[in-house]
Design an enzyme around this catalytic site. Sequence first.
Site, PDB file in Angstrom:
ATOM      1  N   GLU A 221       0.817  -1.222   0.000  1.00  0.00           N
ATOM      2  CA  GLU A 221       0.000   0.000   0.000  1.00  0.00           C
ATOM      3  C   GLU A 221       0.848   1.268   0.000  1.00  0.00           C
ATOM      4  O   GLU A 221       0.827   2.035   0.952  1.00  0.00           O
ATOM      5  CB  GLU A 221      -0.890   0.011   1.246  1.00  0.00           C
ATOM      6  CG  GLU A 221      -1.898  -1.107   1.261  1.00  0.00           C
ATOM      7  CD  GLU A 221      -2.637  -1.210   2.581  1.00  0.00           C
ATOM      8  OE1 GLU A 221      -3.760  -1.716   2.562  1.00  0.00           O
ATOM      9  OE2 GLU A 221      -2.089  -0.805   3.624  1.00  0.00           O
TER      10      GLU A 221
ATOM     11  N   CYS B 194      -1.242  32.966  11.923  1.00  0.00           N
ATOM     12  CA  CYS B 194      -1.045  33.563  13.245  1.00  0.00           C
ATOM     13  C   CYS B 194      -0.634  32.474  14.221  1.00  0.00           C
ATOM     14  O   CYS B 194      -1.440  31.992  15.024  1.00  0.00           O
ATOM     15  CB  CYS B 194      -2.321  34.220  13.708  1.00  0.00           C
ATOM     16  SG  CYS B 194      -2.718  35.610  12.680  1.00  0.00           S
ATOM     17  N   GLU B 195       0.617  32.088  14.131  1.00  0.00           N
ATOM     18  CA  GLU B 195       1.108  30.944  14.894  1.00  0.00           C
ATOM     19  C   GLU B 195       2.630  30.961  14.736  1.00  0.00           C
ATOM     20  O   GLU B 195       3.123  30.836  13.616  1.00  0.00           O
ATOM     21  CB  GLU B 195       0.503  29.678  14.248  1.00  0.00           C
ATOM     22  CG  GLU B 195       0.833  28.384  14.874  1.00  0.00           C
ATOM     23  CD  GLU B 195      -0.172  27.987  15.951  1.00  0.00           C
ATOM     24  OE1 GLU B 195      -1.370  28.247  15.778  1.00  0.00           O
ATOM     25  OE2 GLU B 195       0.267  27.449  16.964  1.00  0.00           O
TER      26      GLU B 195
ATOM     27  N   ARG C   2       3.609  19.681   7.850  1.00  0.00           N
ATOM     28  CA  ARG C   2       4.502  18.590   8.250  1.00  0.00           C
ATOM     29  C   ARG C   2       5.713  19.045   9.058  1.00  0.00           C
ATOM     30  O   ARG C   2       6.208  18.303   9.890  1.00  0.00           O
ATOM     31  CB  ARG C   2       4.912  17.759   7.030  1.00  0.00           C
ATOM     32  CG  ARG C   2       3.709  17.044   6.399  1.00  0.00           C
ATOM     33  CD  ARG C   2       4.083  16.028   5.340  1.00  0.00           C
ATOM     34  NE  ARG C   2       4.707  14.854   5.911  1.00  0.00           N
ATOM     35  CZ  ARG C   2       5.997  14.617   5.932  1.00  0.00           C
ATOM     36  NH1 ARG C   2       6.827  15.480   5.373  1.00  0.00           N
ATOM     37  NH2 ARG C   2       6.481  13.532   6.483  1.00  0.00           N
TER      38      ARG C   2
ATOM     39  N   ARG D 274       2.954   7.644   0.089  1.00  0.00           N
ATOM     40  CA  ARG D 274       3.964   8.696  -0.043  1.00  0.00           C
ATOM     41  C   ARG D 274       4.847   8.497  -1.281  1.00  0.00           C
ATOM     42  O   ARG D 274       5.129   9.438  -2.009  1.00  0.00           O
ATOM     43  CB  ARG D 274       4.857   8.645   1.212  1.00  0.00           C
ATOM     44  CG  ARG D 274       5.883   9.761   1.319  1.00  0.00           C
ATOM     45  CD  ARG D 274       6.894   9.444   2.428  1.00  0.00           C
ATOM     46  NE  ARG D 274       6.265   9.051   3.661  1.00  0.00           N
ATOM     47  CZ  ARG D 274       5.850   9.890   4.605  1.00  0.00           C
ATOM     48  NH1 ARG D 274       6.017  11.174   4.452  1.00  0.00           N
ATOM     49  NH2 ARG D 274       5.271   9.430   5.700  1.00  0.00           N
TER      50      ARG D 274
HETATM   51  N1  LLP Z   1      -1.335   1.573   4.612  1.00  0.00           N
HETATM   52  C1  LLP Z   1      -1.719   1.918   5.852  1.00  0.00           C
HETATM   53  C2  LLP Z   1      -2.554   1.009   6.603  1.00  0.00           C
HETATM   54  C3  LLP Z   1      -1.316   3.142   6.392  1.00  0.00           C
HETATM   55  O1  LLP Z   1      -1.690   3.456   7.621  1.00  0.00           O
HETATM   56  C4  LLP Z   1      -0.523   4.013   5.622  1.00  0.00           C
HETATM   57  C5  LLP Z   1      -0.106   5.310   6.147  1.00  0.00           C
HETATM   58  C6  LLP Z   1      -0.151   3.621   4.328  1.00  0.00           C
HETATM   59  C7  LLP Z   1      -0.568   2.385   3.860  1.00  0.00           C
HETATM   60  C8  LLP Z   1       0.680   4.485   3.418  1.00  0.00           C
HETATM   61  O2  LLP Z   1       1.946   4.710   3.937  1.00  0.00           O
HETATM   62  P1  LLP Z   1       3.044   5.487   3.048  1.00  0.00           P
HETATM   63  O3  LLP Z   1       3.437   4.578   1.917  1.00  0.00           O
HETATM   64  O4  LLP Z   1       2.411   6.718   2.571  1.00  0.00           O
HETATM   65  O5  LLP Z   1       4.139   5.730   4.002  1.00  0.00           O
HETATM   66  N2  LLP Z   1       0.832  12.007   7.770  1.00  0.00           N
HETATM   67  C9  LLP Z   1       2.093  11.316   7.877  1.00  0.00           C
HETATM   68  C10 LLP Z   1       2.019   9.943   7.311  1.00  0.00           C
HETATM   69  C11 LLP Z   1       0.985   9.076   7.977  1.00  0.00           C
HETATM   70  C12 LLP Z   1       0.920   7.717   7.351  1.00  0.00           C
HETATM   71  C13 LLP Z   1      -0.270   6.995   7.860  1.00  0.00           C
HETATM   72  N3  LLP Z   1      -0.486   5.721   7.274  1.00  0.00           N
HETATM   73  C14 LLP Z   1       3.166  12.159   7.175  1.00  0.00           C
HETATM   74  O6  LLP Z   1       2.856  13.242   6.707  1.00  0.00           O
HETATM   75  O7  LLP Z   1       4.324  11.755   7.138  1.00  0.00           O
END
Ligand code: LLP
Length: 432
Positions: free
Chosen positions: A291, A362-363, A331, A294
């Site tokens: 999955e 404003c932060e 981020r 990013r």
């Molecule tokens: N599958 C599940 C069950 C997940 O919880 C996530 C991400 C992914 C796949 C995708 O992960 P990736 O390949 O994108 O790393 N907001 C945070 C990232 C939170 C990720 C949450 N789950 C950031 O900006 O770094």
Amino acid sequence: MFTNDCLNVNEKGHLTIGGCDTTELAKEYGTPLYVLDESVIRDTCRAYVNSFKKYYDGNGMPLYASKALSCLELCRIAKDEKLGLDVVSCGELYTALKAGFPTENIHFHGNNKTDEELEMALDNNVGKIVVDNLEELERLNSMAASKNKIANISFRIKPGVDAHTHNFIRTGQIDSKFGFALETGEAYDAVKKAISYDNICLKELHCHIGSQIFDIEPFVTAAEIMMDFIGKIKNELNFVISQLNLGGGFGIMYVNSDTPVPYENYMEKVSEKVKAKAEEYGIPVPFIFIEPGRSIVGEAGITLYKAGAKKTIPNVRTYVSIDGGMTDNIRYALYQSEYTVVNATKADKECTETVTVAGKCCESGDLIQENVKIAETEAGDILAVLSTGAYNYSMASNYNRIPKPAVVMVKDGQARVIVKRETFDDLIKNDI
Ligand code: LLP
């Protein structure tokens, strides 16, 4: 020089993306502006699909984790590139449905799914509902019974793997709000229950060990632990789980010191382990899902801002303020995430100035990056923050009633808007 091949510098000394001059994009579409390079997104999708072909006889499917950036066009591209989709809310599912995404290739996640979410997932026959806890399993079984349906499910398992990443986004250990623990027997009991339920069909086990991971080893270890569990279920319960979902988390380059591994290397090592374990337990080699979120969109995206006020505080620092900030990229404020910042107007000039790039909210904590070296900035210069394709637009807010920026897709020197800039009327549309 740049984190990505789609970036270049033209004869005017301006930064380009996908063959488009970023200062022209800023002029035409306004700032702040998210820009995505379509070729990078498609190439990455293909690299994942091909890695399954190369190392796993095509017996797998990448699901685009749409939380990284959910919009109609991304769903269309994922569908077009033969990826499935991971959604975590009715909103993400709705977006996928509106894009005409085949529902059998959608996995529905979430640690606290509402009735509305389970119902929408069931009514639309999503491929898998990834069940997070026993309460949900029971509720889903009753709901499916009342609809005369069988719910195809997966279980989210905590394999207990430490993926060496940022604490806030590490989810593989036992102290996590996500999923069933293996160590305590919780996962095993859930499998037994699921097998006994009439309106549940347990097809898959799922794990996700964290995000922005550069090591291959934690993925291989997680795969091994999951296969041992599948083996135990076969031996003790005589039940075969034919699908394994290893989640996302593949790291990308934000700054030069980041060292992403070619994606197919993960697949090579993971498939070796999974095949060996399948043989050891005498079970069929499972179909594998991954999955990535990013890594599909992250490096494909940049954000363009217009530089405004510059404040040099002697012996302290120089602030360069921009016309966006934590509302379009939270981020740094949230995770102290590193980013590469480029003065796009003077991309051919040496980086002689160390500045803190501050947002307009404003932060005090509204910073995009501290102490970055860029070419000397004047008001009106366009600044580009690189690798912002993931978790920027999708985590954007309207704090200070700032409208969300547009998203523009570029390819071969052509640009098109895929998400319109919010208007002031959009901001008050739900006000009564
Ligand atoms: N599958 C599940 C069950 C997940 O919880 C996530 C991400 C992914 C796949 C995708 O992960 P990736 O390949 O994108 O790393 N907001 C945070 C990232 C939170 C990720 C949450 N789950 C950031 O900006 O770094």
